[in-house]
Write a protein that holds these residues in place. Structure first.
Motif, mmCIF file in Angstrom:
data_model
loop_
_atom_site.group_PDB
_atom_site.id
_atom_site.type_symbol
_atom_site.label_atom_id
_atom_site.label_comp_id
_atom_site.label_asym_id
_atom_site.label_seq_id
_atom_site.Cartn_x
_atom_site.Cartn_y
_atom_site.Cartn_z
ATOM 1 N N ARG A 73 -21.146 66.578 103.156
ATOM 2 C CA ARG A 73 -20.796 67.357 104.048
ATOM 3 C C ARG A 73 -19.116 67.483 104.155
ATOM 4 N N TYR A 74 -18.602 66.183 104.617
ATOM 5 C CA TYR A 74 -17.253 66.172 104.894
ATOM 6 C C TYR A 74 -16.642 64.947 104.318
ATOM 7 N N ILE A 75 -15.401 65.043 103.956
ATOM 8 C CA ILE A 75 -14.569 63.980 103.696
ATOM 9 C C ILE A 75 -13.000 63.617 104.031
ATOM 10 N N GLY A 76 -12.649 62.428 104.226
ATOM 11 C CA GLY A 76 -11.432 62.448 104.882
ATOM 12 C C GLY A 76 -10.766 61.026 104.198
ATOM 13 N N LEU A 77 -9.179 61.446 104.056
ATOM 14 C CA LEU A 77 -8.543 60.423 103.602
ATOM 15 C C LEU A 77 -6.977 60.056 104.058
ATOM 16 N N ASP A 78 -6.833 58.939 103.804
ATOM 17 C CA ASP A 78 -5.122 58.413 104.037
ATOM 18 C C ASP A 78 -4.686 58.832 102.664
ATOM 19 N N TYR A 79 -3.921 59.779 102.370
ATOM 20 C CA TYR A 79 -3.464 60.180 101.209
ATOM 21 C C TYR A 79 -2.503 59.067 100.729
ATOM 22 N N LYS A 111 -9.417 76.969 103.484
ATOM 23 C CA LYS A 111 -9.986 76.597 104.712
ATOM 24 C C LYS A 111 -11.047 77.308 105.504
ATOM 25 N N PHE A 112 -12.105 76.623 105.679
ATOM 26 C CA PHE A 112 -13.250 77.238 106.737
ATOM 27 C C PHE A 112 -12.963 76.837 108.092
ATOM 28 N N GLU A 113 -13.764 76.537 108.940
ATOM 29 C CA GLU A 113 -13.530 76.470 110.453
ATOM 30 C C GLU A 113 -12.737 75.071 110.481
ATOM 31 N N ARG A 114 -12.384 74.778 111.335
ATOM 32 C CA ARG A 114 -11.647 73.340 111.593
ATOM 33 C C ARG A 114 -12.696 72.718 112.742
ATOM 34 N N LEU A 115 -13.183 71.663 112.255
ATOM 35 C CA LEU A 115 -14.241 70.989 113.227
ATOM 36 C C LEU A 115 -13.543 70.290 114.314
ATOM 37 N N THR A 116 -14.193 69.716 115.232
ATOM 38 C CA THR A 116 -13.641 69.196 116.357
ATOM 39 C C THR A 116 -14.008 67.613 116.399
ATOM 40 N N LEU A 117 -13.288 66.783 117.078
ATOM 41 C CA LEU A 117 -13.668 65.589 117.469
ATOM 42 C C LEU A 117 -15.148 65.321 117.909
ATOM 43 N N HIS A 130 -16.358 53.402 117.662
ATOM 44 C CA HIS A 130 -15.180 53.096 117.805
ATOM 45 C C HIS A 130 -14.398 53.624 116.751
ATOM 46 N N LEU A 131 -14.752 54.202 115.801
ATOM 47 C CA LEU A 131 -14.239 54.855 114.305
ATOM 48 C C LEU A 131 -14.107 56.283 114.517
ATOM 49 N N VAL A 132 -14.610 57.059 115.685
ATOM 50 C CA VAL A 132 -14.816 58.337 115.488
ATOM 51 C C VAL A 132 -13.442 59.040 115.440
ATOM 52 N N ALA A 133 -12.317 58.562 116.363
ATOM 53 C CA ALA A 133 -11.169 59.048 116.218
ATOM 54 C C ALA A 133 -10.512 59.001 114.972
ATOM 55 N N LYS A 134 -10.750 57.816 114.267
ATOM 56 C CA LYS A 134 -9.827 57.597 113.009
ATOM 57 C C LYS A 134 -10.543 58.349 112.010
ATOM 58 N N VAL A 135 -11.920 58.672 111.819
ATOM 59 C CA VAL A 135 -12.434 59.580 111.044
ATOM 60 C C VAL A 135 -11.982 60.932 111.285
ATOM 61 N N TYR A 136 -11.878 61.515 112.500
ATOM 62 C CA TYR A 136 -11.287 62.510 112.507
ATOM 63 C C TYR A 136 -9.916 63.020 112.281
ATOM 64 N N GLN A 137 -9.008 61.843 112.258
ATOM 65 C CA GLN A 137 -7.751 62.368 111.893
ATOM 66 C C GLN A 137 -7.801 62.043 110.439
ATOM 67 N N LEU A 138 -8.660 61.315 109.631
ATOM 68 C CA LEU A 138 -8.796 61.357 108.204
ATOM 69 C C LEU A 138 -9.360 62.692 107.868
ATOM 70 N N TYR A 139 -10.117 63.249 108.632
ATOM 71 C CA TYR A 139 -10.610 64.641 108.404
ATOM 72 C C TYR A 139 -9.424 65.639 108.258
ATOM 73 N N LEU A 140 -8.827 65.634 109.344
ATOM 74 C CA LEU A 140 -7.601 66.564 109.601
ATOM 75 C C LEU A 140 -6.558 66.549 108.324
ATOM 76 N N ASN A 141 -6.374 65.227 107.851
ATOM 77 C CA ASN A 141 -5.226 65.082 106.708
ATOM 78 C C ASN A 141 -6.040 65.978 105.710
ATOM 79 N N THR A 142 -7.332 65.969 105.189
ATOM 80 C CA THR A 142 -7.864 66.511 104.094
ATOM 81 C C THR A 142 -7.993 68.068 104.629
ATOM 82 N N TYR A 143 -8.240 68.307 105.851
ATOM 83 C CA TYR A 143 -8.481 69.764 106.096
ATOM 84 C C TYR A 143 -6.835 70.465 105.831
ATOM 85 N N GLN A 144 -6.115 69.879 106.576
ATOM 86 C CA GLN A 144 -4.553 70.453 106.369
ATOM 87 C C GLN A 144 -3.996 70.343 104.948
#
Length: 152
Positions: free
Chosen positions: A68-74, A25-31, A6-20
């Motif tokens: 490997r990867y991190i994600g944040l709500d800045y 930038k290397f490859e953009r991961l998928t959900l 149930h947290l996969v989508a939220k983790v992905y959004q946090l990852y995208l925040n960090t990626y952006q």
């Protein structure tokens, strides 16, 4: 801790925040990446009240732990020093679980040196299947490599 479904989508959004926000930038991961690796990984999750505002994905490779990867709500993490806390908690986790070595990952070299990390030389080799793109990547090598100042 594995990543609850149930947290996969939220983790992905946090990852995208960090990626952006990343300069390099290397490859953009998928959900699907986070869904498919959730049980193979250790996740450190950071909450503000009941809201997930950061995560660290750690993968064990024998006696080595790889961050490997991190994600944040800045907007919410900065005031709590979350970026710093995430790396400290990753090191604590690695020590507690008995890993001989912890790889903190590429980028932010100066910050990781402040934490006491030592940098080891690594090399990335790449070859594109299209010869024209492969030639172009060779010409762009200096842009893809970290600068001397980042490596010190």
């Amino acid at each position: 801790m594995t990543l609850p479904e149930h947290l996969v989508a939220k983790v992905y959004q946090l990852y995208l925040n960090t990626y952006q926000k990343a300069e390099l930038k290397f490859e953009r991961l998928t959900l699907e990446y986070f869904f498919n690796t959730r049980e193979l990984s250790h996740y450190l999750m950071f909450f503000l009240e009941d809201e997930l505002i950061g995560f660290t994905q750690l993968i064990a490779k024998g006696r080595k732990l790889v961050n490997r990867y991190i994600g944040l709500d800045y907007g919410k993490s900065y005031n709590h020093g979350l970026y710093f806390a995430m790396f400290i908690r990753a090191v604590e986790f690695g020590i507690r679980e008995g890993f001989a070595e912890i790889e903190l990952g590429a980028t932010s070299y100066e910050f990781k040196r402040i934490l006491g990390a030592r940098q080891h030389p690594t090399w990335n080799y790449y070859r594109h299947t299209n010869p024209l793109f492969n030639w172009l990547l060779g010409k762009l090598r200096s842009v893809l490599e970290p600068s001397e100042s980042e490596l010190r």
